[in-house]
Design an enzyme around this catalytic site. Structure first.
Site, mmCIF file in Angstrom:
data_model
loop_
_atom_site.group_PDB
_atom_site.id
_atom_site.type_symbol
_atom_site.label_atom_id
_atom_site.label_comp_id
_atom_site.label_asym_id
_atom_site.label_seq_id
_atom_site.Cartn_x
_atom_site.Cartn_y
_atom_site.Cartn_z
ATOM 1 N N PRO A 107 5.125 -1.276 0.725
ATOM 2 C CA PRO A 107 7.007 -1.638 -0.009
ATOM 3 C C PRO A 107 6.938 0.367 -0.521
ATOM 4 O O PRO A 107 5.954 0.242 -1.079
ATOM 5 C CB PRO A 107 7.303 -2.776 -0.862
ATOM 6 C CG PRO A 107 5.777 -2.986 -0.173
ATOM 7 C CD PRO A 107 4.770 -2.898 0.266
ATOM 8 N N GLY A 109 7.477 2.836 -2.379
ATOM 9 C CA GLY A 109 7.987 2.121 -3.973
ATOM 10 C C GLY A 109 6.906 1.350 -4.887
ATOM 11 O O GLY A 109 7.268 1.790 -6.000
ATOM 12 N N CYS A 110 6.513 0.797 -3.988
ATOM 13 C CA CYS A 110 5.396 0.439 -4.753
ATOM 14 C C CYS A 110 4.122 0.794 -4.780
ATOM 15 O O CYS A 110 3.754 1.022 -3.920
ATOM 16 C CB CYS A 110 5.277 -1.640 -3.731
ATOM 17 S SG CYS A 110 4.490 -2.789 -4.688
ATOM 18 N N VAL A 111 3.802 0.648 -6.346
ATOM 19 C CA VAL A 111 2.771 1.239 -6.418
ATOM 20 C C VAL A 111 1.141 0.501 -6.987
ATOM 21 O O VAL A 111 1.374 -0.296 -7.522
ATOM 22 C CB VAL A 111 3.108 2.579 -7.676
ATOM 23 C CG1 VAL A 111 3.414 3.685 -7.214
ATOM 24 C CG2 VAL A 111 3.876 1.353 -9.372
#
Lengths: 111, 101, 135
Positions: A107, A109-111
């Protein structure tokens, strides 16, 4: 780049284990990935995986976790629209793990 | 024979189309690609660039037109759609290519 | 909450010829996690970002038009379109996508948050924002 073997076919995955080509996805992809994580897929898991695939089909991105949470609550019932429920199903994080099983990219912005 | 001019910038953002028309001679072929295809649409404030140019033939690259949601019936009359093979044909049938960026 | 800031994303570039439109979209998607009041403004060639009917099957480019339609889910409350820019390009609101918005708690719904504004309104909206991000 590595590969996973699904239904006798070798499919490319990136360094984090996400499918390189979303069009390679078959249900067996989720089964194979879950087995590696020692997770048994139930209907509740499949509800989320199928939801993610439908969301991607419509909007061409993987949803952020909070969008996923809200949308699941709306579609599958308020008792399921919370991160506790989703983390219960996907302990490595509903965004990362479920998206990986669904063949989606990580996703945004998913780090 | 004359040259093929390619224009890849929106006529609202850059003068590339205006200048390509101004600096191209009689019989020139002008191919609109990428954001240049916005110059091929009728009913816009920029349509006069193409409709007012005489003695030149205009083309637009179909894949770029489609990507931008431009319906074919909104193109200016006389603008011909080409695919990649048509692009190559234009390159072959003209003296040389001038890219106006 | 006094610490909620008004964020405005100003989009002035066409969608495919340059990377700006996609970059802007990604920043909006990521920024949505911060619970600010987020609006988008489309001016000049930026209005082309919202034109519906995009087909990239022959272009080898990702069609990210559908992604705009989920922005309401990401907390974007307004998508303003400069009417003069739209008209100069021979377009009307009918040519643009619709984006729905819904408050998940109150179930308040807005069918379409894409809204045409006059240039002086747009100027005021930009001026009233706490932060303007330009793309």
């Amino acid at each position: 780049m590595g590969t996973i073997t699904v239904d006798g076919k070798e499919l490319e995955v990136d360094e984090e284990g996400y499918l390189a080509n979303i069009n390679d996805w078959v249900p067996g992809v989720a089964e194979v990935m879950a087995k590696e994580d020692e997770l048994e897929l139930t209907d509740e898991h499949w509800d989320i995986i199928n939801f993610l695939r439908e969301y991607y089909e419509e909007y061409q991105i993987a949803p952020a976790v909070r969008v996923l949470t809200k949308a699941v609550g709306k579609k599958l019932g308020k008792d399921k629209g919370n991160s506790k429920y989703l983390y219960g199903l996907f302990p490595y994080g509903p965004g990362k793990q479920a998206c990986r099983y669904a063949g989606l990219p990580k996703p945004t912005g998913c780090v | 024979m004359a040259d093929l001019y390619t224009v890849n910038k929106s006529p609202f953002e850059k003068n590339s189309l205006k200048d390509a028309i101004r600096f191209s001679g009689e019989g020139a072929s002008i191919l609109l690609i990428e954001d240049g295809v916005y110059g091929a649409v009728s009913g816009t404030a920029a349509e006069g660039l193409v409709t007012g140019a005489s003695g030149k033939k205009f083309y637009a690259l179909r894949s770029d037109v489609k990507a931008r949601g431009i319906a074919e019936d909104r193109l200016i009359d006389g603008v011909e759609l080409v695919d990649y093979a048509g692009f190559v044909d234009l390159v072959e049938s003209t003296d040389k290519v001038q890219a106006w960026l | 909450m006094s610490d909620v800031k008004k964020f405005m994303y100003l989009n002035r570039r066409a969608p495919y010829g340059a990377i700006y439109a996609w970059e802007s979209l990604e920043v909006v998607l990521i920024g949505a996690a911060f619970d600010q009041e987020v609006s988008l403004m489309f001016v000049d060639d930026g209005v082309y970002q919202l034109v519906k009917g995009s087909d990239t099957s022959e272009s080898d480019m990702k069609n990210f038009m559908p992604t705009y339609r989920t922005l309401g889910d990401y907390g974007v409350r307004h998508m303003f379109v400069d009417k003069a820019s739209l008209e100069a390009r021979g377009l009307t609101q009918d040519d643009l996508i619709e984006v729905a918005w819904e408050d998940w708690e109150t179930e308040e719904e807005v069918d379409n948050i894409v809204e045409l504004v006059e240039t002086d309104q747009a100027a005021q909206l930009l001026s009233d924002s706490d932060v303007v991000f330009s793309f």
